[in-house]
Design a protein around this motif. Structure first.
Motif, PDB file in Angstrom:
ATOM      1  N   UNK A 126       6.482   9.577   7.467  1.00  0.00           N
ATOM      2  CA  UNK A 126       6.582   8.887   8.758  1.00  0.00           C
ATOM      3  C   UNK A 126       5.932   9.711   9.861  1.00  0.00           C
ATOM      4  N   UNK A 127       6.190  11.015   9.893  1.00  0.00           N
ATOM      5  CA  UNK A 127       5.559  11.873  10.900  1.00  0.00           C
ATOM      6  C   UNK A 127       4.058  11.951  10.681  1.00  0.00           C
ATOM      7  N   UNK A 128       3.631  12.014   9.424  1.00  0.00           N
ATOM      8  CA  UNK A 128       2.197  12.049   9.136  1.00  0.00           C
ATOM      9  C   UNK A 128       1.512  10.779   9.644  1.00  0.00           C
ATOM     10  N   UNK A 129       2.195   9.647   9.537  1.00  0.00           N
ATOM     11  CA  UNK A 129       1.633   8.386  10.011  1.00  0.00           C
ATOM     12  C   UNK A 129       1.499   8.355  11.528  1.00  0.00           C
ATOM     13  N   UNK A 130       2.373   9.082  12.244  1.00  0.00           N
ATOM     14  CA  UNK A 130       2.362   9.087  13.704  1.00  0.00           C
ATOM     15  C   UNK A 130       1.281   9.993  14.284  1.00  0.00           C
ATOM     16  N   UNK A 131       0.759  10.918  13.512  1.00  0.00           N
ATOM     17  CA  UNK A 131      -0.250  11.850  14.006  1.00  0.00           C
ATOM     18  C   UNK A 131      -1.469  11.081  14.540  1.00  0.00           C
ATOM     19  N   UNK A 132      -2.026  11.463  15.721  1.00  0.00           N
ATOM     20  CA  UNK A 132      -1.842  12.719  16.458  1.00  0.00           C
ATOM     21  C   UNK A 132      -0.766  12.690  17.541  1.00  0.00           C
ATOM     22  N   UNK A 133       0.098  11.680  17.563  1.00  0.00           N
ATOM     23  CA  UNK A 133       1.183  11.686  18.545  1.00  0.00           C
ATOM     24  C   UNK A 133       2.141  12.838  18.280  1.00  0.00           C
ATOM     25  N   UNK A 134       2.853  13.259  19.328  1.00  0.00           N
ATOM     26  CA  UNK A 134       3.923  14.233  19.147  1.00  0.00           C
ATOM     27  C   UNK A 134       5.134  13.527  18.547  1.00  0.00           C
ATOM     28  N   UNK A 135       5.888  14.253  17.715  1.00  0.00           N
ATOM     29  CA  UNK A 135       7.098  13.713  17.095  1.00  0.00           C
ATOM     30  C   UNK A 135       8.259  14.652  17.383  1.00  0.00           C
ATOM     31  N   UNK A 136       9.325  14.109  17.959  1.00  0.00           N
ATOM     32  CA  UNK A 136      10.571  14.859  18.155  1.00  0.00           C
ATOM     33  C   UNK A 136      11.651  14.179  17.328  1.00  0.00           C
ATOM     34  N   UNK A 137      12.224  14.910  16.391  1.00  0.00           N
ATOM     35  CA  UNK A 137      13.281  14.365  15.550  1.00  0.00           C
ATOM     36  C   UNK A 137      14.618  14.953  15.963  1.00  0.00           C
ATOM     37  N   UNK A 138      15.579  14.081  16.242  1.00  0.00           N
ATOM     38  CA  UNK A 138      16.957  14.488  16.526  1.00  0.00           C
ATOM     39  C   UNK A 138      17.803  14.091  15.319  1.00  0.00           C
ATOM     40  N   UNK A 139      18.562  15.057  14.785  1.00  0.00           N
ATOM     41  CA  UNK A 139      19.197  14.875  13.476  1.00  0.00           C
ATOM     42  C   UNK A 139      20.692  15.141  13.550  1.00  0.00           C
ATOM     43  N   UNK A 140      21.460  14.285  12.894  1.00  0.00           N
ATOM     44  CA  UNK A 140      22.862  14.569  12.579  1.00  0.00           C
ATOM     45  C   UNK A 140      22.909  14.871  11.091  1.00  0.00           C
ATOM     46  N   UNK A 141      23.341  16.085  10.750  1.00  0.00           N
ATOM     47  CA  UNK A 141      23.285  16.533   9.358  1.00  0.00           C
ATOM     48  C   UNK A 141      24.471  16.037   8.552  1.00  0.00           C
ATOM     49  N   UNK A 142      24.168  15.533   7.356  1.00  0.00           N
ATOM     50  CA  UNK A 142      25.229  15.153   6.418  1.00  0.00           C
ATOM     51  C   UNK A 142      25.002  15.807   5.060  1.00  0.00           C
TER      52      UNK A 142
END
Length: 407
Positions: free
Chosen positions: A167-183
């Motif tokens: 998914x991040x590779x598809x968004x390039x060259x846009x910046x990607x910020x991921x916010x995560x809740x870990x499980x």
């Protein structure tokens, strides 16, 4: 002291509250950029994360897929509900649309990905040649295999068009910020929702070895995908940042903070076969009661993590990791006095049932315990002795919360 089971339930409620996106997300946001921002997300907590983001930034453009009955209204972000743990067409359609949003971004744009547990099943888009039906079969086989969550995610990533950093590779060259809740045990972001926006260190070869180790019988298309070099996952990603906003340890400490007794946290990443972990914890609790080591009663033993349940072919009941753990614990304690326990999934769903887990004590009726263990019918058993913990969707997910109170 307040009644033991009341203490344990208060600890669980505090653990859940500490991981709610409304409490945690805003502090991890950057200054809102002037350019285009697109919000995408997947997981049981993702809609609540979207609402928390819009509470801080106002209406946003985007699309989030969450589990049925986990939707939270957002002003601008579209919320789609889909099936978990076995994917459905709604999830597949949402995943395709999310991938399309990412592919439409440019260098000056920002994609915010809101990721939480459950996202792997909800963000289900097969690699070329792998149909939704084949993905559904794969998920059922994985869930019954006894494989760890890390092993299951390794296989999932390599038959997906969106997981494992794609998914991040598809968004390039846009910046990607991921916010995560870990499980996941260890909070490795590449394992949370199968890591759609982070690099993946696992390989196709490892995925094939896992399939062989657990003797999984998979659809032909899945086997073909696992042998296609084009399905190797990205090992590096540019312009991608990740911030963890809630973790299992944060919630264990929140439970500890409201407990009136001394607490010992045994770990937040405990894995293994659920009922065997329960029996091992029974041994520890009995040792604490007898010897006062490594902590003296009255006290509470806390733990988190993600155990597994390997289902035999003749299993007829309904259950989940937490009720399996508790049945193993009860079996090991054998009615020992002065020991109480709670085990619940912080998302409010243990297995596939709308039951978080259960509460037990020395007075819990064990008459049907062995029969329930034979049938893997934890939910039926604890319903029959009126011991279930039912919260409804909590809208967060930091894995399992287990506490054993020793008087």
């Amino acid at each position: 002291m307040t009644a033991p089971r009341h203490v344990l339930r208060e600890m669980f409620d505090a653990a859940v509250a500490a991981a709610l996106p409304a409490r945690t997300l805003a502090a991890h946001l950057p200054v809102k950029p002037a350019g285009r921002v697109v919000v995408v997300g997947a997981g049981k907590a993702s809609a609540a994360m979207g609402a928390a983001l819009e509470a801080a930034w106002g209406p946003c453009e985007g699309l989030i897929v969450t589990r049925y009955d986990h939707a939270v209204p957002c002003a601008g972000i579209e919320i789609v509900e889909a099936a978990h743990p076995v994917p459905d067409q709604a999830g597949a359609d949402a995943a395709a649309r999310i991938l399309g949003l990412a592919q439409g971004l440019g260098e000056g744009d920002l994609m915010i990905a809101l990721i939480s547990g459950g996202g792997s099943s909800l963000l289900s888009l097969g690699a070329p040649g792998v149909s939704l039906t084949d993905k559904q079969t794969l998920n059922r086989v994985l869930l019954a295999s006894g494989a760890s969550i890390d092993e299951m995610n390794c296989v999932r990533k390599h038959v997906s068009a969106i997981k494992g950093g794609r998914l991040a590779a598809a968004a390039y060259p846009a910046r990607v910020l991921t916010l995560v809740i870990s499980d996941v045990p260890g909070d490795d972001p590449s394992h949370i929702a199968s890591g759609p926006t982070v690099p993946d260190a696992t390989t196709l070869q490892q995925a094939r070895e896992i399939v062989a180790r657990y003797r999984m019988v998979l659809p032909d298309s899945v086997n073909v995908a696992l042998n296609d070099a084009a399905n190797e996952t990205p090992k590096e990603l540019s312009r991608a940042e990740l911030r963890m906003i809630a973790t299992p340890m944060t919630s264990l400490r929140a439970g500890q903070a409201v407990c009136p007794l001394p607490c010992l946290i045994l770990g937040d990443a405990i894995e293994g076969e659920a009922r065997e972990v329960g029996r091992a914890m029974a041994g520890i609790a009995l040792s604490v009661r007898q010897h006062g080591v490594p902590i003296a009663p009255p006290c509470v033993l806390l733990s988190g993590g993600e155990t597994t349940v390997t289902l035999p072919a003749d299993a007829t009941g309904r259950g989940g990791r937490n009720v399996e753990f508790l049945m193993g614990l009860m079996d090991g304690l054998d009615g020992a006095p002065g020991i109480h326990a709670i085990a619940c999934d912080t998302d409010g769903v243990d297995g596939a049932a709308e039951v978080a887990g259960a509460l037990i004590g020395p007075d819990s009726d064990r008459t049907r315990l062995q029969a329930a263990m034979q049938a893997y019918d934890g939910h039926g058993f604890f319903a029959s002795i009126d011991a279930q913990v039912i919260t409804g969707p909590t809208l967060t997910n930091v894995n399992d919360f287990r506490a054993i109170l020793i008087e």
